[in-house]
Design an enzyme around this catalytic site. Structure first.
Site: not given
Ligand SMILES: NC(=O)c1ccc[n+]([C@@H]2O[C@H](COP(=O)([O-])OP(=O)(O)OC[C@H]3O[C@@H](n4cnc5c(N)ncnc54)[C@H](O)[C@@H]3O)[C@@H](O)[C@H]2O)c1
Length: 421
Positions: A86, A269, A327
């Site tokens: 996202t 404060c 408070k």
């Molecule tokens: N990277 C982190 O540390 C982390 C931690 C917590 C949450 N998140 C959240 O998790 C989500 C994923 O993050 P990420 O870092 O793994 O992303 P990323 O970009 O590494 O991976 C996303 C994957 O989704 C695939 N994709 C896109 N459209 C698709 C579809 N229609 N069908 C199947 N696969 C599809 C892409 O090819 C890609 O491999 C995001 O919303 C991010 O904000 C990330």
């Protein structure tokens, strides 16, 4: 269980490797053939310490495979986990195209006559309301009335950090499971069976906002630490020592203290010293944008609370405010947010009375006396005793602190400013 994982990036491939290592069967789906080939070759599609080993072991045991296109895999799955990206859109909002696309694909492939609902879990970070207002309508468009029986929708945020993702997966700081009615999910309980962490069963939107809150808080901490670091550098003092002192205080600093949403900050404060630190920062060229925003944020909160407290209240209505000092158990009124609330209520034309047994105008001295009469010159005529506070003649009672627990008031007229529910 059999589990489908959509999106094999950092989150999805880590989940795939970890879940497969627990003995579940995983099918990964990603539109990127390079990632799919990596999984099928027994390699991690992203660089993450230890993930190659998990995926290679699972591949050898036949517990993991990946495809670029979904066919009938979902029929045998108990859970489908969506981990697509996202990224930021042009306006700053999350770009939900990948979520929409993957949801349409999943919805098209769910058999509406399934015997057990597919637990469809979203882990991608997205705005509160997305599951109910964006994802559910896409699923309903495909499955119609069968949606409720064929799909159990869950939002389950991910807390892993890249480079320690496997340890974070097995030792998360918490598990948050959001469902439409905040109900428990048997499949999610089974998925997290072996993981020991505090677990929160909440509504979908509370679960969805969790990552925003956490990540913004981490950003606040880093920005704050660096602002303090800049001030220290510019004053030629040791930021390292200052940090040692700061973090040693787990009673007030590194603690849950002051993190509950409720009243504005005030007292003799906090506002004074924040203001002075702003001055020092400006004086030394430290450009502390976060610290500079604190007082304005606090004033915005006072105004927000005034608007909430007076919602639907006609001009001239009788208002009782319970608590005037900043408070409990003090008569210090300096920069008390309740004094500002009183001032705003009077300016808006309400008939105000105030109950606070610790405040006796005749006893006020020094700066406290000066501040009080400067900001609330009518104080003598506003204060009432407990009997009057409990007389139920007021159209609205505004509680600014827990003093309200000590008096008998009509709960239907109470607006509590000390806690945001
Ligand atoms: N990277 C982190 O540390 C982390 C931690 C917590 C949450 N998140 C959240 O998790 C989500 C994923 O993050 P990420 O870092 O793994 O992303 P990323 O970009 O590494 O991976 C996303 C994957 O989704 C695939 N994709 C896109 N459209 C698709 C579809 N229609 N069908 C199947 N696969 C599809 C892409 O090819 C890609 O491999 C995001 O919303 C991010 O904000 C990330």
């Amino acid at each position: 269980m059999k589990i489908a994982i959509f999106g094999l990036g950092y989150v999805g491939s880590t989940a795939a490797g970890c879940i497969a290592s627990q003995g579940h069967c995983v099918i990964g789906i990603d539109v990127n053939p390079v990632k799919v080939e990596a999984i099928n070759a027994g390699r991690a599609p992203v660089h993450e310490p230890g993930l190659d080993d998990l995926i290679s072991a699972a591949r050898k045991d036949g517990r993991i495979a990946a495809v670029t296109e979904l066919s009938d895999e979902l029929a045998e799955c108990d859970i489908a986990i969506v981990c697509v990206g996202t990224p930021s859109g042009v306006d700053g909002a999350h770009d939900m195209n990948h979520v929409a696309e993957v949801t349409r694909t999943i919805a098209r492939h769910i058999d509406p006559t399934r015997h057990h609902p597919l637990t469809l879990v979203y882990r991608s970070t997205m705005r509160p309301g997305s599951c109910e207002k964006f994802i559910l309508p896409i699923i309903e468009a495909s499955l119609g009335d069968a949606t409720g029986k064929a799909v159990e929708l869950v939002y389950n945020p991910e807390f892993l950090r890249e480079a320690s993702a496997i340890d974070d997966y097995f030792n998360p700081p918490k598990i948050v499971i959001g469902t439409l009615q905040g109900a428990r999910s048997a499949n999610m309980a089974a998925l997290y069976d072996e993981i020991d962490a505090p677990i929160f069963h909440v509504g979908m939107r509370e679960a969805e906002i969790t990552k925003f809150v956490d990540n913004s808080w981490h950003a606040v901490k880093v920005a704050f630490a660096n602002e303090i670091g800049r001030i220290c550098q510019n004053l030629d003092l040791s930021a390292r020592q200052v940090h040692e002192i700061f973090k040693s205080d787990s009673k007030l600093n590194i603690s849950a203290t002051y993190t509950r949403p409720g009243g504005a900050f005030g007292g003799s404060c906090l506002p004074k010293d924040v203001r002075a630190l702003q001055y020092i920062a400006a004086d030394t060229g430290s450009a502390t944008h976060l610290v500079d925003a604190l007082l304005r944020s606090n004033e915005a909160h006072k105004h927000h609370q005034f608007q909430q407290a007076t919602e639907g209240l006609e001009r001239g209505a009788k208002v009782l405010m319970v608590g005037l000092s900043f408070k409990l158990e003090t008569d210090d009124l300096r920069e008390s947010p309740a004094v500002d609330m009183a001032r705003k209520l009077l300016e808006a034309g309400y008939e105000l009375e105030i109950y606070d047994p610790w405040v006796e105008p005749g006893n006020l001295v020094g700066q406290n006396l000066g501040y009080t009469y400067a900001w609330l010159p009518a104080i003598d005529g506003l204060l009432v005793d407990k009997a009057r506070a409990e007389s139920r003649v007021h159209d609205r009672v505004i509680a600014t602190n827990r003093l309200v627990d000590d008096i008998a008031i009509d709960a239907s007229r109470l607006v509590d400013m000390s806690v945001i529910p």
